[in-house]
Design a protein around this motif. Structure first.
Motif, mmCIF file in Angstrom:
data_model
loop_
_atom_site.group_PDB
_atom_site.id
_atom_site.type_symbol
_atom_site.label_atom_id
_atom_site.label_comp_id
_atom_site.label_asym_id
_atom_site.label_seq_id
_atom_site.Cartn_x
_atom_site.Cartn_y
_atom_site.Cartn_z
ATOM 1 N N GLU A 21 -40.262 -6.532 -46.896
ATOM 2 C CA GLU A 21 -39.724 -5.660 -45.964
ATOM 3 C C GLU A 21 -38.041 -5.099 -46.521
ATOM 4 O OE1 GLU A 21 -40.302 -5.326 -42.951
ATOM 5 O OE2 GLU A 21 -38.231 -4.705 -42.228
ATOM 6 N N ALA A 24 -38.015 -2.271 -48.655
ATOM 7 C CA ALA A 24 -38.412 -0.640 -47.685
ATOM 8 C C ALA A 24 -36.482 -0.940 -47.384
ATOM 9 C CB ALA A 24 -38.927 -0.833 -46.363
ATOM 10 N N LEU A 25 -35.739 -1.764 -46.735
ATOM 11 C CA LEU A 25 -34.227 -1.664 -46.001
ATOM 12 C C LEU A 25 -33.206 -1.134 -47.669
ATOM 13 C CD1 LEU A 25 -33.873 -4.495 -43.854
ATOM 14 C CD2 LEU A 25 -34.458 -2.411 -43.621
ATOM 15 N N ILE A 27 -34.669 0.454 -49.930
ATOM 16 C CA ILE A 27 -34.574 1.761 -50.466
ATOM 17 C C ILE A 27 -34.158 2.290 -49.177
ATOM 18 C CG2 ILE A 27 -36.552 3.596 -49.990
ATOM 19 C CD1 ILE A 27 -38.382 1.722 -51.089
ATOM 20 N N LEU A 28 -33.903 1.874 -47.932
ATOM 21 C CA LEU A 28 -33.107 2.655 -46.596
ATOM 22 C C LEU A 28 -31.910 2.559 -46.957
ATOM 23 C CD1 LEU A 28 -33.190 3.793 -44.336
ATOM 24 C CD2 LEU A 28 -33.232 1.091 -43.260
ATOM 25 N N ASN A 31 -30.574 5.375 -49.810
ATOM 26 C CA ASN A 31 -30.734 6.928 -50.494
ATOM 27 C C ASN A 31 -30.645 7.547 -48.797
ATOM 28 O OD1 ASN A 31 -32.147 6.213 -52.240
ATOM 29 N ND2 ASN A 31 -34.265 5.970 -51.670
ATOM 30 N N ASN A 32 -30.217 6.793 -47.973
ATOM 31 C CA ASN A 32 -30.076 7.419 -46.116
ATOM 32 C C ASN A 32 -28.634 7.677 -45.774
ATOM 33 O OD1 ASN A 32 -32.569 7.739 -46.624
ATOM 34 N ND2 ASN A 32 -33.570 6.078 -46.814
ATOM 35 N N VAL A 33 -28.735 8.969 -45.288
ATOM 36 C CA VAL A 33 -28.123 9.118 -44.066
ATOM 37 C C VAL A 33 -26.629 8.274 -43.970
ATOM 38 C CG1 VAL A 33 -29.044 9.598 -41.526
ATOM 39 C CG2 VAL A 33 -29.817 7.549 -42.938
ATOM 40 N N PHE A 39 -30.752 13.422 -50.002
ATOM 41 C CA PHE A 39 -31.523 13.998 -48.987
ATOM 42 C C PHE A 39 -33.315 14.241 -50.837
ATOM 43 C CE2 PHE A 39 -34.176 16.748 -46.696
ATOM 44 C CZ PHE A 39 -35.168 15.770 -46.270
ATOM 45 N N SER A 41 -34.747 12.783 -51.771
ATOM 46 C CA SER A 41 -36.437 12.505 -52.631
ATOM 47 C C SER A 41 -37.321 13.574 -51.126
ATOM 48 C CB SER A 41 -36.217 10.480 -51.279
ATOM 49 O OG SER A 41 -35.523 11.288 -50.082
ATOM 50 N N VAL B 70 -36.037 10.358 -44.229
ATOM 51 C CA VAL B 70 -35.799 9.533 -44.880
ATOM 52 C C VAL B 70 -36.987 8.250 -44.694
ATOM 53 C CG1 VAL B 70 -34.041 8.100 -42.819
ATOM 54 C CG2 VAL B 70 -34.475 9.860 -42.099
ATOM 55 N N MET B 71 -35.842 7.521 -46.408
ATOM 56 C CA MET B 71 -36.820 7.149 -47.227
ATOM 57 C C MET B 71 -36.191 5.556 -46.778
ATOM 58 S SD MET B 71 -38.913 8.072 -49.019
ATOM 59 C CE MET B 71 -39.185 6.959 -50.503
ATOM 60 N N GLY B 72 -37.526 4.631 -46.613
ATOM 61 C CA GLY B 72 -37.893 3.496 -45.928
ATOM 62 C C GLY B 72 -37.552 3.319 -44.572
ATOM 63 N N LEU B 73 -37.383 4.290 -43.877
ATOM 64 C CA LEU B 73 -37.732 4.122 -42.233
ATOM 65 C C LEU B 73 -38.602 3.505 -41.437
ATOM 66 C CD1 LEU B 73 -34.881 4.104 -40.855
ATOM 67 C CD2 LEU B 73 -35.604 6.445 -40.272
ATOM 68 N N THR B 75 -41.686 3.083 -43.267
ATOM 69 C CA THR B 75 -41.492 1.670 -44.137
ATOM 70 C C THR B 75 -41.850 -0.103 -44.144
ATOM 71 O OG1 THR B 75 -41.321 3.227 -45.836
ATOM 72 C CG2 THR B 75 -41.948 0.837 -46.848
ATOM 73 N N ALA B 76 -39.745 0.387 -43.406
ATOM 74 C CA ALA B 76 -39.937 -1.457 -42.539
ATOM 75 C C ALA B 76 -40.321 -1.399 -41.718
ATOM 76 C CB ALA B 76 -38.041 -0.909 -43.026
ATOM 77 N N ALA B 77 -40.407 -0.318 -40.499
ATOM 78 C CA ALA B 77 -40.940 -0.365 -39.272
ATOM 79 C C ALA B 77 -42.489 -0.789 -39.519
ATOM 80 C CB ALA B 77 -40.811 1.137 -38.632
ATOM 81 N N TYR B 129 -37.924 1.193 -35.577
ATOM 82 C CA TYR B 129 -37.887 2.358 -36.435
ATOM 83 C C TYR B 129 -36.468 3.294 -36.017
ATOM 84 C CZ TYR B 129 -38.572 7.344 -37.079
ATOM 85 O OH TYR B 129 -38.401 8.501 -37.698
ATOM 86 N N LEU B 132 -33.556 1.769 -36.159
ATOM 87 C CA LEU B 132 -33.151 1.280 -37.676
ATOM 88 C C LEU B 132 -32.063 3.241 -38.819
ATOM 89 C CD1 LEU B 132 -35.361 -0.743 -40.441
ATOM 90 C CD2 LEU B 132 -33.196 -0.735 -40.293
#
Lengths: 281, 172
Positions: A21, A24-25, A27-28, A31-33, A39, A41, B70-73, B75-77, B129, B132
């Motif tokens: 977890e 994942a977080l 990475i999130l 990389n993101n938003v 973007f 990736s 959106v990387m990781g989203l 995956t986490a969920a 999901y 996040l």
């Protein structure tokens, strides 16, 4: 120490979960938003090629509407061409004067991936830096504004759609000339928000909204949409105006990337102005 | 054993492709998107070792993420959902299912059992999901509305998938 290992091995499911977890977080967030809005990736070539393949297949279903759009556009272009004008004043002048210089160059591109349901939507195009696309170029469709180029790879580009929480476009009410800011509330992909229009202005439903040209990306006069409803919140000095977009973002096929050839010059000038400003204060 | 492995590998690839190429483009009313791929985690055999459960969920989420932008989203969920699976299994069933063998399906355990099982896990997945994705709680109820709509459509797809790929003759 042995007890610790024993404890770890007994609870390994939980710790493994925490580890996954956390990955994942990380990475999130990295990389993101909102955080960095990168973007790349998905702009990598593997994803790009897969989407090209799938959009090649689905393209056939849209051929009819795209043909119609192209024909419409051709008609407009023909009516603008030199041969459709008649010379009414019998005086000679040089047409290609040095007074005119090209400011906007258009690159056509195909949409190969697109979303509209997320809070932050991106569009992927099949042109990259090899074809002359660069960051921060404007993207428009024949029906209206689409977004700005966010990231570019060799053969693909990702576009930060108008349907993104960070999208801000300077817009103008065509009839009145007042400037506001266009954003997206996140609910419906057909409706946008126009803010910063003061109360004394008589906006009516049906008014046309176009780009203002007060930015270094979009040329003036690109269609955005029409006013749907005008709301005023108590305690604010500005209207909140709902706009129905002229382009259907769920059906984007082909778009144009607009390269502002004078963007660099404009930005340098602004930087210089701001620097001098600070100096005098 | 190898048959099961091959079976699930193919299922993995097909589900990711179906999710990325077809389902991500289905937008009912511009709001909802079914996430069918979670059925892979739902239908893993009862005796799947826990480490394999988490690893597979991680890989599954990552594969969908790579193509979703959106990387990781996902995956986490998905990892969180896999973590909850053993607990939910214990919660919804009275007997110890790991002894019985096989995997969770309507045919083995009935509609009601499978519904409550998949409902809880998919709800967990969707809640994580969507919140996040939005990343804050403003517009809490709007996001909740999206969660519920997507949940309904994901469940419909899961049940269609179950009836197509596990014909119910095994019951007899």
């Amino acid at each position: 120490m042995r007890n610790l290992f024993l404890f770890l091995s007994r609870q390994y499911f939980f710790f493994m979960f925490i580890a996954f977890e956390a990955i994942a977080l990380i990475i999130l967030v990295n990389n993101n938003v909102y955080q960095r809005s990168v973007f790349v990736s998905s702009a990598n070539n593997m994803a790009g090629n897969l989407y090209t393949f799938s959009s090649d297949l689905t393209d056939y279903f849209n051929l009819k509407t795209i043909n119609k759009q192209l024909a419409d556009e051709n008609a407009i272009l023909y009516s603008l061409s030199k041969s459709s004008f008649i010379k009414t004043i019998q005086q000679n002048f040089i047409y290609e004067d040095t007074m005119y210089r090209l400011q906007y160059r258009y690159i056509d591109a195909k949409v190969i991936n697109n979303t509209v349901t997320k809070r932050n939507n991106y569009i992927m195009l099949n042109k990259g830096y090899k074809q002359g696309v660069a960051k921060d170029m404007a993207v428009v469709s024949p029906e209206g504004i689409v977004g700005t180029v966010k990231e570019v790879s060799e053969n693909f580009a990702t576009v930060l759609s108008v349907l993104h929480s960070e999208s801000k476009v300077s817009a103008k009410i065509k009839r009145l000339g007042y400037i506001g800011t266009l954003s997206w509330a996140g609910s419906d992909y057909r409706t946008g928000l126009l803010k910063d229009i003061p109360f004394h202005i008589q906006v009516k439903p049906g008014d046309t909204i176009i780009t203002s040209g007060y930015s270094y990306t979009f040329p003036e006069g690109v269609m955005i949409g029409r006013v749907k409803s005008v709301n005023s919140n108590p305690g604010e000095n500005f209207f909140t105006i709902n706009i129905s977009f002229s382009a259907d973002y769920n059906k984007l096929g082909y778009v144009f990337i607009i390269n502002n050839l004078m963007q660099k010059e404009q930005m340098n000038l602004e930087k210089l102005t701001q620097k001098n400003d600070k100096g005098t204060n | 054993m190898t048959r099961v492995l091959i079976n699930f590998t193919i299922q993995f690839i097909l589900l990711v492709l179906a999710q990325v190429l077809i389902l991500n483009h289905i937008n009912f009313g511009g709001y909802v998107n079914p996430y069918l791929y979670v059925i892979f985690v739902l239908s893993l055999p009862f005796d799947t070792p826990k480490w394999a459960l988490l690893t597979l969920a991680f890989l599954l989420g990552l594969s969908v993420d790579i193509f979703s932008g959106v990387m990781g989203l996902h995956t986490a969920a998905t990892v969180f959902m896999a973590f909850c699976r053993p607990g939910v299994l214990r919660f919804v069933s009275t007997k110890d299912l790991t002894i019985k063998g096989g995997s969770p399906s309507i045919q083995q355990l009935g509609f009601n059992w499978f519904f409550s099982y998949s409902f809880i896990l998919v709800l967990i997945h969707h809640l994580l999901y969507f919140y996040l994705e939005v990343f804050h709680f403003s517009g809490f109820f709007y996001t909740l509305f999206r969660v519920i709509l997507s949940l309904i459509f994901t469940l419909i797809f899961i049940f269609i998938f179950q009836y197509i790929f596990h014909p119910s003759k095994r019951k007899a």
